[in-house]
Write a protein that holds these residues in place. Structure first.
Motif, short mmCIF file in Angstrom:
data_model
loop_
_atom_site.label_atom_id
_atom_site.label_comp_id
_atom_site.label_asym_id
_atom_site.label_seq_id
_atom_site.Cartn_x
_atom_site.Cartn_y
_atom_site.Cartn_z
N VAL A 118 -1.00 4.82 -3.14
CA VAL A 118 -0.96 3.72 -2.18
C VAL A 118 -1.04 4.31 -0.78
O VAL A 118 -0.39 5.34 -0.50
CB VAL A 118 0.33 2.89 -2.34
CG1 VAL A 118 0.48 1.87 -1.21
CG2 VAL A 118 0.33 2.17 -3.69
N VAL A 119 -1.83 3.69 0.08
CA VAL A 119 -1.91 4.10 1.47
C VAL A 119 -1.33 2.98 2.31
O VAL A 119 -1.86 1.86 2.33
CB VAL A 119 -3.37 4.37 1.91
CG1 VAL A 119 -3.40 4.76 3.39
CG2 VAL A 119 -3.99 5.47 1.06
N ALA B 49 7.09 -4.10 5.88
CA ALA B 49 7.16 -5.01 4.74
C ALA B 49 7.82 -4.37 3.52
O ALA B 49 7.91 -5.00 2.47
CB ALA B 49 5.75 -5.50 4.38
N GLY B 50 8.26 -3.13 3.62
CA GLY B 50 8.94 -2.48 2.50
C GLY B 50 8.02 -2.14 1.34
O GLY B 50 8.44 -2.20 0.18
N VAL B 51 6.79 -1.74 1.64
CA VAL B 51 5.82 -1.43 0.59
C VAL B 51 6.28 -0.23 -0.23
O VAL B 51 6.24 -0.24 -1.46
CB VAL B 51 4.42 -1.18 1.19
CG1 VAL B 51 3.44 -0.76 0.09
CG2 VAL B 51 3.92 -2.41 1.91
N GLU B 52 6.72 0.82 0.45
CA GLU B 52 7.13 2.03 -0.26
C GLU B 52 8.30 1.73 -1.18
O GLU B 52 8.38 2.25 -2.30
CB GLU B 52 7.47 3.14 0.72
CG GLU B 52 7.74 4.47 0.04
CD GLU B 52 7.70 5.65 1.00
OE1 GLU B 52 7.66 6.79 0.52
OE2 GLU B 52 7.71 5.41 2.23
N ARG B 53 9.22 0.90 -0.73
CA ARG B 53 10.36 0.53 -1.57
C ARG B 53 9.89 -0.24 -2.80
O ARG B 53 10.39 -0.04 -3.91
CB ARG B 53 11.33 -0.33 -0.76
CG ARG B 53 12.61 -0.70 -1.54
CD ARG B 53 13.58 -1.48 -0.68
NE ARG B 53 13.06 -2.79 -0.28
CZ ARG B 53 12.65 -3.12 0.93
NH1 ARG B 53 12.70 -2.22 1.90
NH2 ARG B 53 12.20 -4.32 1.20
N LEU B 54 8.89 -1.10 -2.62
CA LEU B 54 8.35 -1.87 -3.74
C LEU B 54 7.67 -0.96 -4.76
O LEU B 54 7.83 -1.14 -5.97
CB LEU B 54 7.36 -2.92 -3.24
CG LEU B 54 6.68 -3.79 -4.29
CD1 LEU B 54 7.70 -4.64 -5.04
CD2 LEU B 54 5.64 -4.69 -3.64
N VAL B 55 6.92 0.01 -4.27
CA VAL B 55 6.25 0.96 -5.18
C VAL B 55 7.29 1.75 -5.96
O VAL B 55 7.10 2.07 -7.15
CB VAL B 55 5.31 1.88 -4.39
CG1 VAL B 55 4.72 2.96 -5.28
CG2 VAL B 55 4.19 1.08 -3.73
N GLY B 56 8.40 2.09 -5.30
CA GLY B 56 9.55 2.66 -5.98
C GLY B 56 9.32 4.01 -6.65
O GLY B 56 9.92 4.31 -7.68
N GLY B 57 8.46 4.84 -6.09
CA GLY B 57 8.25 6.16 -6.66
C GLY B 57 7.30 6.20 -7.83
O GLY B 57 7.05 7.28 -8.39
N ASN C 114 -12.54 7.73 -10.62
CA ASN C 114 -11.73 8.93 -10.86
C ASN C 114 -10.42 8.87 -10.08
O ASN C 114 -9.45 9.52 -10.46
CB ASN C 114 -12.50 10.19 -10.46
CG ASN C 114 -13.74 10.39 -11.31
OD1 ASN C 114 -14.81 9.90 -10.95
ND2 ASN C 114 -13.60 11.06 -12.44
N CYS C 115 -10.43 8.11 -8.98
CA CYS C 115 -9.23 7.97 -8.16
C CYS C 115 -9.32 6.66 -7.40
O CYS C 115 -10.37 6.34 -6.83
CB CYS C 115 -9.11 9.13 -7.18
SG CYS C 115 -7.67 9.04 -6.09
N SER C 116 -8.25 5.88 -7.41
CA SER C 116 -8.21 4.61 -6.68
C SER C 116 -7.05 4.61 -5.71
O SER C 116 -5.89 4.79 -6.12
CB SER C 116 -8.07 3.43 -7.65
OG SER C 116 -9.24 3.26 -8.43
N LEU C 117 -7.38 4.43 -4.45
CA LEU C 117 -6.37 4.30 -3.40
C LEU C 117 -6.24 2.83 -3.04
O LEU C 117 -7.25 2.19 -2.72
CB LEU C 117 -6.77 5.09 -2.15
CG LEU C 117 -7.06 6.59 -2.32
CD1 LEU C 117 -7.45 7.19 -0.98
CD2 LEU C 117 -5.87 7.31 -2.90
N VAL C 118 -5.04 2.30 -3.09
CA VAL C 118 -4.79 0.92 -2.69
C VAL C 118 -4.23 0.95 -1.27
O VAL C 118 -3.16 1.51 -1.03
CB VAL C 118 -3.81 0.22 -3.65
CG1 VAL C 118 -3.35 -1.10 -3.08
CG2 VAL C 118 -4.48 0.00 -5.00
N VAL C 119 -4.97 0.36 -0.34
CA VAL C 119 -4.57 0.34 1.07
C VAL C 119 -3.78 -0.94 1.34
O VAL C 119 -4.20 -2.03 0.96
CB VAL C 119 -5.80 0.41 2.00
CG1 VAL C 119 -5.37 0.47 3.46
CG2 VAL C 119 -6.65 1.64 1.65
N VAL C 120 -2.64 -0.78 2.00
CA VAL C 120 -1.76 -1.92 2.28
C VAL C 120 -1.40 -1.91 3.77
O VAL C 120 -1.04 -0.87 4.32
CB VAL C 120 -0.45 -1.86 1.45
CG1 VAL C 120 0.35 -3.14 1.63
CG2 VAL C 120 -0.76 -1.63 -0.03
#
Length: 332
Positions: A188-189, A196-204, A151-157
């Motif tokens: 994403v968590v 590493a710029g994960v949030e920038r890669l996810v890009g909203g 029902n919900c998947s959190l990807v931890v980085v």
């Protein structure tokens, strides 16, 4: 095995040489994901997974999610494969009877906080948890397992290293291409500082939650103490950095492979080495589950917990999941 250092450096000769094997690994993963019809549980299933081989902080996030569910009156049960253990399950963890050789180290940590089930077949594990009264299932890992609908998947980085060199195992750390994994995720968590710029890669494209691992218990009294630190986790360097942030003087660092099964002679040698340095041997709670029982008193254990930068973001995500996930049981 230990995490290869080249996984977290720009792709070089080793990565390019192993790339064809990585392509086959990726193909096998896509075929596995396409097989069969996943079991739809009667309670919400929240998966805490990652896209890389090795640790990213999934287990502390699972515990934090289960605690947030419990605060809402939801009786969460954990579900895990039991990596490193011999039991196939479905099996409820009994801390008085089971050890890491039986069910793996992660299952033992989870079972300290809520009922935990080990099952190689995740669908069968979910059915067993439902029958035992679970109001929600928090699955530790299994993001790439197609047997159970989520029902919900959190990807931890891990914010310190992100997705490494961006190559698939064994050329890099990825279990699947980043774009494919994020396309199935709900959020994403990022654990720790996002260097590493994960949030920038996810890009909203997805909500990004930030958390950090914070020492728990009496860890603060290690400040100023000389310690010999050892760990068999995905990235032992994270543990060593945690100790330094506490103010401990880390006089020696010893890294083992993830899920390393400690032998009595290894622990005695570490204790003797620490004594010779005038230091205290310390390790993680995950490692402590794999220490020989008779020697655990020789080692100081430093547990950690996940702390959210903005808890309200997790609250909103869980509210959405519970609303669309149907009815749920009440916590005892």
């Amino acid at each position: 095995m230990k995490t290869p250092a080249f996984w977290y450096r720009p792709a070089g000769l080793a990565a390019w040489t192993l790339a064809p094997i990585g392509a086959l690994y990726g193909l096998a993963g896509r075929l596995r994901m396409a097989k069969g019809t996943p079991y739809e549980a009667g309670v919400p299933v929240l998966c805490v997974g990652n896209l890389v081989a090795g640790g990213a902080g999934k287990t502390p996030v699972c515990i934090a999610v289960a605690e947030a569910l419990r605060a809402r009156g939801v009786a969460a049960h954990f579900l895990t494969r039991g990596h490193g253990g011999r039991e196939r399950g479905p099996l409820p963890i009994d801390l008085a009877r089971h050890g890491a050789d039986d069910v793996g180290d992660e299952a033992l940590l989870l079972a300290e906080h809520a009922p935990c089930w080990v099952a190689r077949d995740r669908a069968e594990g979910a059915r067993a948890a439902e029958a035992a009264g679970a109001g929600a299932i928090v699955m530790d890992d299994g993001f790439q397992n197609p047997g159970l609908a989520k029902n919900c998947s959190l990807v931890v980085v891990d914010g310190g290293v992100g997705f490494g060199n961006g190559r698939l195992v064994p050329a890099g750390p990825l279990r699947e291409p980043v774009a494919c994994g994020l396309a199935r995720a709900d959020a994403v968590v990022v654990m720790g500082e996002d260097r590493a710029g994960v949030e920038r890669l996810v890009g909203g494209a997805l909500p990004v939650l930030h958390a950090r691992l914070e020492p728990a218990g009496e860890a603060m009294d290690l400040s100023g103490r000389a310690v010999l630190a050892f760990a068999g986790i995905g990235r032992p360097e994270k543990f060593f950095a945690t100790l330094e942030a506490l103010g401990a003087r880390v006089v020696e660092r010893v890294g083992f492979a993830d899920h390393h099964p400690y032998r009595p002679e290894e622990i005695m040698a570490l204790a003797d080495r620490a004594a010779g340095l005038g230091a205290m041997p310390v390790t993680t709670a995950k490692d402590a589950a794999r220490l020989p029982a008779a020697l655990r008193s020789l080692v100081r254990v430093v547990p950690v917990r996940a702390v959210w930068r903005e808890p309200a973001l997790l609250d909103r995500l869980l509210d959405t999941v519970l609303t669309r996930g149907g009815s749920h049981g009440q916590a005892a």
